[in-house]
Design a protein around this motif. Structure first.
Motif, PDB file in Angstrom:
ATOM      1  N   GLY A  82      -9.129 -11.258   6.757  1.00  0.00           N
ATOM      2  CA  GLY A  82      -9.652 -10.421   5.692  1.00  0.00           C
ATOM      3  C   GLY A  82      -9.449  -8.937   5.929  1.00  0.00           C
ATOM      4  N   LYS A  83      -8.784  -8.590   7.027  1.00  0.00           N
ATOM      5  CA  LYS A  83      -8.543  -7.187   7.347  1.00  0.00           C
ATOM      6  C   LYS A  83      -7.369  -6.663   6.529  1.00  0.00           C
ATOM      7  CE  LYS A  83      -7.385  -4.075  11.168  1.00  0.00           C
ATOM      8  NZ  LYS A  83      -7.065  -3.986  12.622  1.00  0.00           N
ATOM      9  N   VAL A  84      -7.525  -5.470   5.954  1.00  0.00           N
ATOM     10  CA  VAL A  84      -6.456  -4.856   5.170  1.00  0.00           C
ATOM     11  C   VAL A  84      -5.354  -4.388   6.115  1.00  0.00           C
ATOM     12  CG1 VAL A  84      -5.837  -2.994   3.586  1.00  0.00           C
ATOM     13  CG2 VAL A  84      -8.056  -4.130   3.370  1.00  0.00           C
ATOM     14  N   ILE A  85      -4.140  -4.887   5.886  1.00  0.00           N
ATOM     15  CA  ILE A  85      -3.017  -4.542   6.761  1.00  0.00           C
ATOM     16  C   ILE A  85      -1.885  -3.855   6.001  1.00  0.00           C
ATOM     17  CG2 ILE A  85      -3.487  -6.385   8.424  1.00  0.00           C
ATOM     18  CD1 ILE A  85      -1.352  -8.064   7.007  1.00  0.00           C
ATOM     19  N   SER A  86      -1.986  -3.787   4.689  1.00  0.00           N
ATOM     20  CA  SER A  86      -0.924  -3.177   3.902  1.00  0.00           C
ATOM     21  C   SER A  86      -1.451  -2.689   2.564  1.00  0.00           C
ATOM     22  CB  SER A  86       0.198  -4.197   3.664  1.00  0.00           C
ATOM     23  OG  SER A  86       1.164  -3.693   2.763  1.00  0.00           O
ATOM     24  N   GLN A  87      -0.753  -1.715   1.988  1.00  0.00           N
ATOM     25  CA  GLN A  87      -1.062  -1.254   0.629  1.00  0.00           C
ATOM     26  C   GLN A  87       0.152  -1.407  -0.284  1.00  0.00           C
ATOM     27  OE1 GLN A  87      -2.749   2.703   0.640  1.00  0.00           O
ATOM     28  NE2 GLN A  87      -4.608   2.039   1.673  1.00  0.00           N
ATOM     29  N   LYS A  88       1.152  -2.160   0.187  1.00  0.00           N
ATOM     30  CA  LYS A  88       2.355  -2.367  -0.590  1.00  0.00           C
ATOM     31  C   LYS A  88       2.140  -3.381  -1.708  1.00  0.00           C
ATOM     32  CE  LYS A  88       5.578  -1.367   3.191  1.00  0.00           C
ATOM     33  NZ  LYS A  88       6.699  -1.904   4.009  1.00  0.00           N
ATOM     34  N   HIS A  89       2.953  -3.282  -2.737  1.00  0.00           N
ATOM     35  CA  HIS A  89       2.939  -4.270  -3.813  1.00  0.00           C
ATOM     36  C   HIS A  89       3.950  -5.359  -3.487  1.00  0.00           C
ATOM     37  CE1 HIS A  89       1.248  -0.787  -6.113  1.00  0.00           C
ATOM     38  NE2 HIS A  89       0.489  -1.753  -6.595  1.00  0.00           N
ATOM     39  N   THR A  90       3.501  -6.586  -3.364  1.00  0.00           N
ATOM     40  CA  THR A  90       4.382  -7.714  -3.116  1.00  0.00           C
ATOM     41  C   THR A  90       4.228  -8.741  -4.234  1.00  0.00           C
ATOM     42  OG1 THR A  90       2.678  -8.674  -1.682  1.00  0.00           O
ATOM     43  CG2 THR A  90       4.418  -7.412  -0.610  1.00  0.00           C
ATOM     44  N   LEU A  91       5.051  -9.780  -4.184  1.00  0.00           N
ATOM     45  CA  LEU A  91       5.090 -10.750  -5.275  1.00  0.00           C
ATOM     46  C   LEU A  91       3.950 -11.764  -5.153  1.00  0.00           C
ATOM     47  CD1 LEU A  91       6.754 -11.639  -7.739  1.00  0.00           C
ATOM     48  CD2 LEU A  91       8.004 -13.180  -6.209  1.00  0.00           C
TER      49      LEU A  91
END
Length: 315
Positions: A231-240
């Motif tokens: 549940g840890k945030v590891i990215s802020q990128k937009h993926t599919l």
């Protein structure tokens, strides 16, 4: 003899929603057909998030932008405002007395003092319960589930529209409800605030719950794209995104937003203000869905062809 203009003769709620509809339809149409010829200020104002405008920004418009994460703010307002409306409605129908005079006076100001009863207590109670559950869930999602990019911005006008939407929707629902007008029922017989369920209303609740639940699942899927298994945030990128209704449409959360408001309109179909609320939601969600769909296709060369922009199998 000239009479002073009476502001209470104008339905301000209808006026607000009509202006929102006209704005999104005109600007959306221009973006869809003539975007390359539009001024940078207009494109930058209307586009935000993953489909934000590319290129050199307009300096003045940039000064009017706020972090996209500020979306969370108006869900605090939406939760509090909907709960307040729900409590007033519940107390009114529980006691069998009209709504407090200050509430009726406020509704007179926002939706004219010529309002008449068009929805039954049963319809009002169902609609207020559903919209309150939606506002509370969205509050939970935006604060505890979703992951907003720290780099993305939205125009201040888009931020303020969130407040206008939830403020106006709650007022619209109560404005023509029995117990909330000075005039008695015109098209409906009084029913003494009795709760009168029906198969049709039960079906409406079922459809709303399906949309409500799957919108939540869609937002969880989007959030999990930026989190690890703990549940840890590891990215802020937009993926599919994949799974659930993402296999059918690019923006299932927007599709289900439309479904939920169609249900609310169906429950309150005699309420003349709800058609404006519905048209605003449909036009806004359609345009955002289209922009998102175009972004996915531009950024993912092998984007699944079976996915539609907003309506499964159709559009």
């Amino acid at each position: 003899m000239m009479h002073w203009f009476d502001l209470r003769s104008i339905n301000l709620i209808n006026f607000l929603f009509v202006n929102l509809i006209v704005t999104v339809v005109i600007l959306g149409g221009l973006l869809a057909t003539l975007e390359k010829h539009l001024p940078t200020a207009i494109r930058q104002t209307f586009r935000y998030g993953k489909h934000a405008m590319k290129g050199t920004p307009d300096r003045l418009v940039s000064l009017l932008e706020v972090p996209k994460g500020w979306f969370k703010h108006f869900y605090i307002f939406a939760a509090l405002w909907s709960v307040a409306g729900f409590v007033v409605m519940l107390e009114t129908y529980r006691t069998g007395n009209p709504a407090p005079d200050f509430v009726v006076a406020f509704l007179d100001t926002m939706a004219t003092n010529k309002r008449v009863v068009r929805t039954t207590p049963t319809e009002t109670m169902i609609a207020m319960t559903l919209i309150t559950l939606q506002c509370l869930r969205r509050f939970y999602e935006t604060w505890f589930v979703q992951v907003f990019s720290s780099k993305l911005k939205i125009n201040l006008s888009a931020y303020l529209v969130g407040y206008v939407h939830y403020f106006g929707t709650i007022v619209a629902i109560l404005s023509q409800a029995e117990g909330f007008t000075r005039a008695g029922p015109v098209t409906l017989p009084t029913n003494g605030y009795r709760f009168e369920p029906s198969l049709t209303l039960g079906l409406a609740i079922g459809v709303f719950y399906h949309a409500w639940y799957h919108q939540y699942r869609s937002n969880v899927i989007l959030a999990n794209l930026r989190k690890d298994k703990t549940g840890k945030v590891i990215s802020q990128k937009h993926t599919l995104p994949t799974g659930d209704y993402f296999e059918l449409v690019s923006s299932p959360h927007m599709f289900f937003e439309i479904v939920m408001y169609m249900v609310l309109f169906g429950v309150l179909h005699r309420n003349t203000s709800m058609v404006y609320v519905l048209l605003w939601v449909v036009s806004n969600q359609f345009m955002n869905s289209w922009l998102t769909h175009q972004w996915y296709k531009e950024n993912f060369p092998n984007y699944p062809k079976q996915r539609k922009a907003v309506i499964p199998y159709v559009l």
